[in-house]
Design a protein around this motif. Structure first.
Motif, PDB file in Angstrom:
ATOM      1  N   VAL A 127      28.928  41.900  69.187  1.00 18.68           N
ATOM      2  CA  VAL A 127      28.633  40.585  69.753  1.00 18.68           C
ATOM      3  C   VAL A 127      27.906  40.820  71.070  1.00 18.68           C
ATOM      4  CG1 VAL A 127      29.505  38.348  70.513  1.00 18.68           C
ATOM      5  CG2 VAL A 127      30.769  39.648  68.792  1.00 18.68           C
ATOM      6  N   ALA A 128      26.765  40.149  71.227  1.00 21.67           N
ATOM      7  CA  ALA A 128      26.009  40.227  72.475  1.00 21.67           C
ATOM      8  C   ALA A 128      26.110  38.879  73.184  1.00 21.67           C
ATOM      9  CB  ALA A 128      24.550  40.563  72.185  1.00 21.67           C
ATOM     10  N   PHE A 129      26.482  38.895  74.459  1.00 15.33           N
ATOM     11  CA  PHE A 129      26.655  37.669  75.238  1.00 15.33           C
ATOM     12  C   PHE A 129      25.599  37.577  76.336  1.00 15.33           C
ATOM     13  CE2 PHE A 129      30.945  38.352  73.577  1.00 15.33           C
ATOM     14  CZ  PHE A 129      31.326  37.069  73.209  1.00 15.33           C
ATOM     15  N   VAL A 130      25.110  36.359  76.551  1.00  9.42           N
ATOM     16  CA  VAL A 130      24.216  36.050  77.666  1.00  9.42           C
ATOM     17  C   VAL A 130      24.718  34.744  78.276  1.00  9.42           C
ATOM     18  CG1 VAL A 130      21.884  35.374  78.356  1.00  9.42           C
ATOM     19  CG2 VAL A 130      22.207  37.206  76.681  1.00  9.42           C
ATOM     20  N   ALA A 131      24.929  34.712  79.598  1.00  7.11           N
ATOM     21  CA  ALA A 131      25.502  33.510  80.207  1.00  7.11           C
ATOM     22  C   ALA A 131      25.011  33.331  81.633  1.00  7.11           C
ATOM     23  CB  ALA A 131      27.025  33.573  80.191  1.00  7.11           C
ATOM     24  N   VAL A 132      24.868  32.077  82.026  1.00  6.01           N
ATOM     25  CA  VAL A 132      24.591  31.678  83.401  1.00  6.01           C
ATOM     26  C   VAL A 132      25.474  30.470  83.688  1.00  6.01           C
ATOM     27  CG1 VAL A 132      22.906  30.776  85.047  1.00  6.01           C
ATOM     28  CG2 VAL A 132      22.210  32.503  83.373  1.00  6.01           C
ATOM     29  N   GLY A 133      26.349  30.570  84.694  1.00  4.33           N
ATOM     30  CA  GLY A 133      27.179  29.428  85.051  1.00  4.33           C
ATOM     31  C   GLY A 133      28.578  29.496  84.489  1.00  4.33           C
ATOM     32  N   ASP A 134      29.179  28.311  84.215  1.00  3.16           N
ATOM     33  CA  ASP A 134      30.621  28.229  83.975  1.00  3.16           C
ATOM     34  C   ASP A 134      31.045  27.969  82.528  1.00  3.16           C
ATOM     35  OD1 ASP A 134      29.735  25.633  83.823  1.00  3.16           O
ATOM     36  OD2 ASP A 134      30.761  24.959  85.638  1.00  3.16           O
ATOM     37  N   CYS A 135      30.144  28.072  81.565  1.00  2.00           N
ATOM     38  CA  CYS A 135      30.580  28.039  80.171  1.00  2.00           C
ATOM     39  C   CYS A 135      31.332  29.343  79.870  1.00  2.00           C
ATOM     40  CB  CYS A 135      29.390  27.887  79.232  1.00  2.00           C
ATOM     41  SG  CYS A 135      28.447  26.355  79.452  1.00  2.00           S
ATOM     42  N   PHE A 136      32.133  29.366  78.809  1.00  2.00           N
ATOM     43  CA  PHE A 136      32.950  30.560  78.561  1.00  2.00           C
ATOM     44  C   PHE A 136      32.998  30.898  77.078  1.00  2.00           C
ATOM     45  CE2 PHE A 136      35.710  26.874  78.583  1.00  2.00           C
ATOM     46  CZ  PHE A 136      36.639  27.084  77.586  1.00  2.00           C
ATOM     47  N   GLY A 137      33.484  32.103  76.782  1.00  2.55           N
ATOM     48  CA  GLY A 137      33.486  32.577  75.402  1.00  2.55           C
ATOM     49  C   GLY A 137      34.736  33.363  75.051  1.00  2.55           C
ATOM     50  N   THR A 171      28.558  26.632  91.518  1.00  2.00           N
ATOM     51  CA  THR A 171      28.086  26.940  90.177  1.00  2.00           C
ATOM     52  C   THR A 171      26.606  27.312  90.182  1.00  2.00           C
ATOM     53  OG1 THR A 171      29.683  25.403  89.212  1.00  2.00           O
ATOM     54  CG2 THR A 171      27.817  26.036  87.832  1.00  2.00           C
ATOM     55  N   VAL A 172      26.271  28.366  89.433  1.00  2.00           N
ATOM     56  CA  VAL A 172      24.880  28.770  89.272  1.00  2.00           C
ATOM     57  C   VAL A 172      24.322  28.105  88.018  1.00  2.00           C
ATOM     58  CG1 VAL A 172      23.307  30.703  88.932  1.00  2.00           C
ATOM     59  CG2 VAL A 172      25.333  30.984  90.360  1.00  2.00           C
ATOM     60  N   GLY A 178      17.080  32.296  92.258  1.00  2.00           N
ATOM     61  CA  GLY A 178      17.660  33.609  91.993  1.00  2.00           C
ATOM     62  C   GLY A 178      18.544  33.680  90.769  1.00  2.00           C
ATOM     63  N   ALA A 179      18.516  32.649  89.909  1.00  2.00           N
ATOM     64  CA  ALA A 179      19.388  32.652  88.726  1.00  2.00           C
ATOM     65  C   ALA A 179      19.092  33.825  87.801  1.00  2.00           C
ATOM     66  CB  ALA A 179      19.232  31.333  87.964  1.00  2.00           C
ATOM     67  N   GLY A 180      17.838  34.262  87.768  1.00  2.00           N
ATOM     68  CA  GLY A 180      17.482  35.388  86.912  1.00  2.00           C
ATOM     69  C   GLY A 180      18.202  36.671  87.270  1.00  2.00           C
ATOM     70  N   LEU A 181      18.650  36.763  88.535  1.00  2.00           N
ATOM     71  CA  LEU A 181      19.380  37.947  88.980  1.00  2.00           C
ATOM     72  C   LEU A 181      20.879  37.819  88.759  1.00  2.00           C
ATOM     73  CD1 LEU A 181      17.515  38.539  92.371  1.00  2.00           C
ATOM     74  CD2 LEU A 181      17.085  39.651  90.172  1.00  2.00           C
ATOM     75  N   ARG A 182      21.309  36.643  88.300  1.00  2.00           N
ATOM     76  CA  ARG A 182      22.746  36.397  88.144  1.00  2.00           C
ATOM     77  C   ARG A 182      23.128  36.123  86.694  1.00  2.00           C
ATOM     78  NH1 ARG A 182      24.366  32.503  93.118  1.00  2.00           N
ATOM     79  NH2 ARG A 182      26.457  33.169  92.475  1.00  2.00           N
ATOM     80  N   ILE A 183      22.258  36.529  85.776  1.00  2.00           N
ATOM     81  CA  ILE A 183      22.582  36.419  84.350  1.00  2.00           C
ATOM     82  C   ILE A 183      23.669  37.432  83.998  1.00  2.00           C
ATOM     83  CG2 ILE A 183      21.707  36.662  81.996  1.00  2.00           C
ATOM     84  CD1 ILE A 183      18.939  35.981  83.030  1.00  2.00           C
TER      85      ILE A 183
END
Length: 272
Positions: A127-137, A171-172, A178-183
């Motif tokens: 499983v590969a995860f990509v996330a920005v912000g407060d959603c969860f998995g 929240t981002v 700068g969101a690209g640096l916080r993925i």
């Protein structure tokens, strides 16, 4: 693979006459699936559009050139990092297109389309995860439990992409500077993988338990509710992926405690 999802407008949004600002999208590729959920920023009028742009960008980028199940961790890790960057580029390109159509006098700019995102590529055992912000998995595994040579197989749930801790920094969003640096991008290899569930932060009261329920200290952090996740998996496998029970669950009185929009999207291995 069984893929099912539902989104329900939050009670607080309904009371204020505010539309639903969550979105989800899934791509079933047979041997693999791409999942994405997004939560538009509550204070922005067009954040619902931003959420839809986010899930479209994620599914488009993450469905390209997925590694094989037999590839090693270095291949999956490199691919996931690059895929996360593609998601960000596709989102920003789409936002620029919307803003250019609005003309130079458009207020708020990219902030008006602010959204958080969680996305996953499910290709067992990876499983590969990509996330920005407060959603969860949450990850589901299935294996034998109990003593003796004949042991019953059952699902277990693991919070692998947690929401931010209470009191965390602001929240981002995908549109934040700068969101690209916080993925957040990472991979999980799990031979007993039986499913993946993504959710927006409005689902926290319904799906996550306080550690005290299991007699753990507060610093243990939130724990995935086995009653919710394992029950959901059993229901969807029994009905072939009909999302109606999931929608009913997100519309119930317990779910209404958050007041926020609620979105849950999952992919389950059919063999269980």
């Amino acid at each position: 693979m069984i893929v099912a999802g539902a989104v329900v407008q939050g009670t607080a949004h309904l009371a204020r006459g505010q539309g639903c600002q969550d979105a989800f999208r899934a791509v079933d590729l047979g041997a693999s699936a791409v999942l994405a959920v997004a939560d538009g920023a509550g204070g922005q009028e067009r954040s619902a559009l931003g959420a839809h742009i986010a899930v479209d960008a994620a599914c488009r980028a993450l469905a390209e050139d997925i590694p094989d199940a037999g590839d090693g961790p270095e291949v999956w890790t490199e691919w996931t990092a690059k895929a996360g960057a593609r998601v960000m580029r596709d989102y920003q390109r789409s936002v620029r297109g919307v803003l250019s159509a609005d003309g130079p006098g458009a207020p708020e700019g990219a902030r008006a389309l602010a959204a958080t995102l969680a996305a996953a590529v499910v290709r067992p055992p990876w499983v590969a995860f990509v996330a920005v912000g407060d959603c969860f998995g949450t990850l589901l595994t299935r294996g034998p439990v109990g003593p003796g040579p004949v042991r019953e197989a059952r699902d277990r749930c693991h919070l692998v992409l947690p929401p931010p801790s209470p009191g965390a920094a602001e929240t981002v969003f995908l549109s934040s500077p700068g969101a690209g640096l916080r993925i957040r991008s990472f991979v999980v290899w799990e031979p007993q993988l039986s499913g993946v569930v993504l959710a927006t932060d409005g689902c926290v009261p319904l799906t996550l338990d306080h550690p005290s329920i299991r007699r753990l200290p507060p610093e243990a952090g939130p724990l995935p509710s086995e009653r919710f996740f394992c029950g959901l998996a059993a229901t969807l496998r029994a009905n072939g992926g009909d999302a109606a029970p999931l929608h009913a669950l997100l519309s119930g009185p317990e779910a209404a405690r958050s007041g926020d929009d609620l979105t849950v999207l999952c992919a389950l291995t059919e063999g269980g």
